[in-house]
Scaffold this motif. Structure first.
Motif, PDB file in Angstrom:
ATOM      1  N   GLY A   1       0.807  -1.207   0.000  1.00 58.72           N
ATOM      2  CA  GLY A   1       0.000   0.000   0.000  1.00 58.72           C
ATOM      3  C   GLY A   1       0.844   1.263   0.000  1.00 58.72           C
ATOM      4  N   GLU A   2       0.198   2.344   0.319  1.00 59.13           N
ATOM      5  CA  GLU A   2       0.814   3.668   0.293  1.00 59.13           C
ATOM      6  C   GLU A   2       1.815   3.844   1.426  1.00 59.13           C
ATOM      7  OE1 GLU A   2      -0.657   8.286   1.090  1.00 59.13           O
ATOM      8  OE2 GLU A   2      -2.107   6.635   0.999  1.00 59.13           O
ATOM      9  N   PRO A   3       3.048   4.304   1.145  1.00 54.69           N
ATOM     10  CA  PRO A   3       3.992   4.601   2.228  1.00 54.69           C
ATOM     11  C   PRO A   3       3.484   5.772   3.070  1.00 54.69           C
ATOM     12  CG  PRO A   3       5.120   4.413   0.110  1.00 54.69           C
ATOM     13  CD  PRO A   3       3.660   4.490  -0.191  1.00 54.69           C
ATOM     14  N   LEU A   4       3.543   5.621   4.390  1.00 51.80           N
ATOM     15  CA  LEU A   4       2.999   6.633   5.291  1.00 51.80           C
ATOM     16  C   LEU A   4       4.043   7.292   6.172  1.00 51.80           C
ATOM     17  CD1 LEU A   4      -0.206   4.709   6.424  1.00 51.80           C
ATOM     18  CD2 LEU A   4      -0.054   6.519   4.698  1.00 51.80           C
ATOM     19  N   GLY A   5       5.164   6.668   6.399  1.00 52.42           N
ATOM     20  CA  GLY A   5       6.180   7.265   7.246  1.00 52.42           C
ATOM     21  C   GLY A   5       7.035   6.219   7.923  1.00 52.42           C
ATOM     22  N   MET A   6       8.098   6.691   8.592  1.00 47.98           N
ATOM     23  CA  MET A   6       9.013   5.817   9.317  1.00 47.98           C
ATOM     24  C   MET A   6       8.625   5.783  10.793  1.00 47.98           C
ATOM     25  SD  MET A   6      11.134   4.606   7.069  1.00 47.98           S
ATOM     26  CE  MET A   6      12.418   3.935   8.129  1.00 47.98           C
ATOM     27  N   ASN A   7       8.270   4.598  11.253  1.00 48.74           N
ATOM     28  CA  ASN A   7       7.944   4.411  12.664  1.00 48.74           C
ATOM     29  C   ASN A   7       9.236   4.088  13.418  1.00 48.74           C
ATOM     30  OD1 ASN A   7       6.625   3.893  15.096  1.00 48.74           O
ATOM     31  ND2 ASN A   7       6.171   1.776  14.556  1.00 48.74           N
ATOM     32  N   PRO A   8       9.612   4.878  14.431  1.00 44.34           N
ATOM     33  CA  PRO A   8      10.924   4.688  15.056  1.00 44.34           C
ATOM     34  C   PRO A   8      11.025   3.490  15.985  1.00 44.34           C
ATOM     35  CG  PRO A   8       9.762   6.508  16.100  1.00 44.34           C
ATOM     36  CD  PRO A   8       8.922   6.093  14.928  1.00 44.34           C
ATOM     37  N   GLU A   9       9.900   2.964  16.494  1.00 46.19           N
ATOM     38  CA  GLU A   9       9.980   1.876  17.474  1.00 46.19           C
ATOM     39  C   GLU A   9       8.683   1.085  17.486  1.00 46.19           C
ATOM     40  OE1 GLU A   9      10.519   3.617  21.312  1.00 46.19           O
ATOM     41  OE2 GLU A   9       9.016   5.152  20.973  1.00 46.19           O
ATOM     42  N   TRP A  10       8.760  -0.103  18.094  1.00 42.98           N
ATOM     43  CA  TRP A  10       7.564  -0.933  18.212  1.00 42.98           C
ATOM     44  C   TRP A  10       6.475  -0.185  18.963  1.00 42.98           C
ATOM     45  CZ3 TRP A  10       6.252  -5.343  15.888  1.00 42.98           C
ATOM     46  CH2 TRP A  10       7.270  -6.139  15.334  1.00 42.98           C
ATOM     47  N   LEU A  11       5.233  -0.281  18.456  1.00 41.12           N
ATOM     48  CA  LEU A  11       4.069   0.239  19.156  1.00 41.12           C
ATOM     49  C   LEU A  11       3.182  -0.938  19.539  1.00 41.12           C
ATOM     50  CD1 LEU A  11       2.978   3.281  16.915  1.00 41.12           C
ATOM     51  CD2 LEU A  11       4.633   3.244  18.801  1.00 41.12           C
ATOM     52  N   ASP A  12       2.800  -1.025  20.798  1.00 45.32           N
ATOM     53  CA  ASP A  12       1.836  -2.040  21.195  1.00 45.32           C
ATOM     54  C   ASP A  12       0.970  -1.502  22.321  1.00 45.32           C
ATOM     55  OD1 ASP A  12       3.530  -2.107  23.360  1.00 45.32           O
ATOM     56  OD2 ASP A  12       4.170  -4.174  23.092  1.00 45.32           O
ATOM     57  N   HIS A  13      -0.146  -2.151  22.558  1.00 45.33           N
ATOM     58  CA  HIS A  13      -1.069  -1.831  23.645  1.00 45.33           C
ATOM     59  C   HIS A  13      -1.310  -0.329  23.784  1.00 45.33           C
ATOM     60  CE1 HIS A  13      -0.939  -6.044  24.640  1.00 45.33           C
ATOM     61  NE2 HIS A  13       0.374  -6.013  24.782  1.00 45.33           N
ATOM     62  N   ALA A  14      -0.779   0.294  24.845  1.00 46.41           N
ATOM     63  CA  ALA A  14      -1.064   1.701  25.125  1.00 46.41           C
ATOM     64  C   ALA A  14      -0.609   2.619  23.996  1.00 46.41           C
ATOM     65  CB  ALA A  14      -0.408   2.115  26.437  1.00 46.41           C
TER      66      ALA A  14
END
Length: 465
Positions: free
Chosen positions: A324-337
């Motif tokens: 799909g469409e590139p949206l950005g660079m996520n710097p770290e794992w995101l989970d739960h909160a």
């Protein structure tokens, strides 16, 4: 009955209700043809038979984010087979179901609880790409099922991406009596019982991850449980038998590539094994929920209260399926909160509401670091929630929402009418999390709001792609 159960039951009931509306169609699903053509040949014939209306609803580009979507029992796009295709086309689709399975798999998937009598009529079909000009993928979705046809993906994902299977039989009963996939459970249980006390303590964990948490972690991931490399020779043999039993549902060529993916990433020894004692449905009977996981593979068998199982294998866990469409660079794992925070930020920013609330129990997985595309968001928000904006007087806001105002240095005004962006699920089933609602208006899907937000803002501390 919670919404997850309702989705599964509703899908089956919806098919039965819909049959009465389509008198021009024969209600019984077609049976398997005596001679099965290949998946490629059947996909070609189906694709060429589609009229413009069918094609508009059935087909998307190969890089559409729906190709990455994998939540079973939740409509993942595509067209209803019962209501959307003529008898000849439904024969193609029935044969695709059987041709996309091994000989053993043909005795399992078409016999699953919600499929046994309805056949492909209980499913939707989505075609990604053009089968006459590969790459392409045909995806059959329904209760307890996400079956990908067309081989490995362009990105190197075995089976084309995550596969999902399951069966309702033995629901809520220890040992899964009568379940089609009981053999997989029994092998997993034998493996658990083969561990000595020290290894068992290492493998047996408390809380099971959410069932849709099957994203690949890559070389820098964290893998709970005990490494298969640390098992005895007998234990390793059982683990090998278990993996092969799971693979045995799928066509030999697809399985060959999946084995190549495992071998290129350390083989079975690179997998970690874990069992779980408690999940969202309560205490789990011995050995009924387990995971095998490595940097490039996840085998997640959820055998309680019945079977929902997920399989995700790729050649490179550091470059997993992402479309799909590139949206950005996520710097770290995101989970739960952190996933909750992302959705709440998107809800507030894209609706203009003063407050936002997303229930953390709805978080369906994790978001990996690196370049994120729209398909990653489709998988992260795999319940396909619809956003709503509600109005609540300040005096009726819950303490949680009042605290959210104070965190932004805003004193709650008890006489003011506040706007709160949330989801239809929260408004319908968890309204006590918000307060007394005076008005509500529906909006777009949460995944679309999140894609729009990331398209404009990217990730905090990350560079936009």
């Amino acid at each position: 009955m919670n919404r997850r159960t309702a989705l599964k039951v509703g899908a089956g009931l919806g098919v039965l209700a819909g049959t009465g509306l389509y008198s021009g169609y024969r209600l019984l699903p077609p049976g398997q043809s005596r001679t099965l053509e290949s998946v490629d040949a059947l996909a070609h014939r189906l694709y060429r038979s589609l009229d413009p209306g069918q094609r508009a609803e059935t087909c998307v580009g190969y890089d559409h984010p729906l190709r990455q979507y994998h939540n079973r029992g939740v409509g993942g796009g595509g067209r209803s087979i019962l209501l959307g295709f003529n008898r000849e086309q439904r024969q193609f689709l029935t044969d695709l179901l059987y041709s996309g399975l091994s000989t053993e798999g043909r005795g399992r998937v078409p016999e699953e609880f919600f499929v046994r009598w309805t056949g492909v009529h209980s499913m939707h079909v989505l075609i990604c790409g053009d089968p006459t000009a590969p790459p392409y993928q045909v995806i059959l979705t329904g209760p307890h099922l996400n079956l990908r046809l067309g081989g490995k993906s362009r990105e190197g994902a075995a089976f084309g991406g995550p596969q999902v299977y399951g069966d309702q039989r033995g629901n809520g009963r220890a040992g899964l009596p009568g379940n089609l996939y009981r053999g997989q459970f029994l092998l997993g249980q034998r493996l658990l019982r083969s561990l000595d006390a020290g290894r068992m303590k290492e493998a047996l964990l408390e809380e099971a991850p959410v069932q849709t948490q099957i994203e690949l972690q890559g070389r820098h991931g964290s893998f709970p449980g005990i490494a298969i490399a640390e098992l005895t020779p007998d234990g390793k043999a059982l683990a090998h038998e278990l993996v092969e039993r799971i693979f045995s549902t799928y066509p030999p060529d697809d399985v060959t590539y999946a084995r190549e993916c495992l071998n290129a990433n350390g083989g079975l020894d690179a997998l970690s094994l874990s069992y779980y004692q408690h999940g969202q449905d309560g205490e789990i009977p011995e050995g009924q929920v387990f995971r095998l996981e490595s940097p490039s593979a996840v085998f997640y068998f959820r055998g309680y209260p019945h079977v929902h199982a997920f399989l995700n294998v790729a050649m490179d866990g550091d470059a997993p399926l992402s479309v799909g469409e590139p949206l950005g660079m996520n710097p770290e794992w995101l989970d739960h909160a952190r996933v909750k925070a992302l959705f709440e930020t998107a809800l507030r920013a894209e609706t203009g509401a003063e407050l936002a609330y997303y229930d953390e129990s709805s978080v369906a997985g994790r978001l990996r670091p690196g370049l994120i595309r729209s398909g990653d968001i489709y998988s992260l928000e795999s319940w396909q929630e619809t956003a709503e904006v509600v109005e609540i007087r300040g005096s009726n806001l819950t303490a949680t929402l009042q605290d959210a105002l104070r965190e932004r240095a805003i004193a709650p005004d008890y006489g003011k009418m506040y706007t709160v962006a949330t989801t239809t699920y929260v408004v319908s089933d968890l309204k006590e999390k918000l307060g007394r609602i005076d008005a509500r208006r529906p909006g777009r899907m949460l995944r679309d709001l999140t894609v729009a937000y990331l398209r404009s803002h990217g990730f905090l501390n990350g560079d936009r792609g």
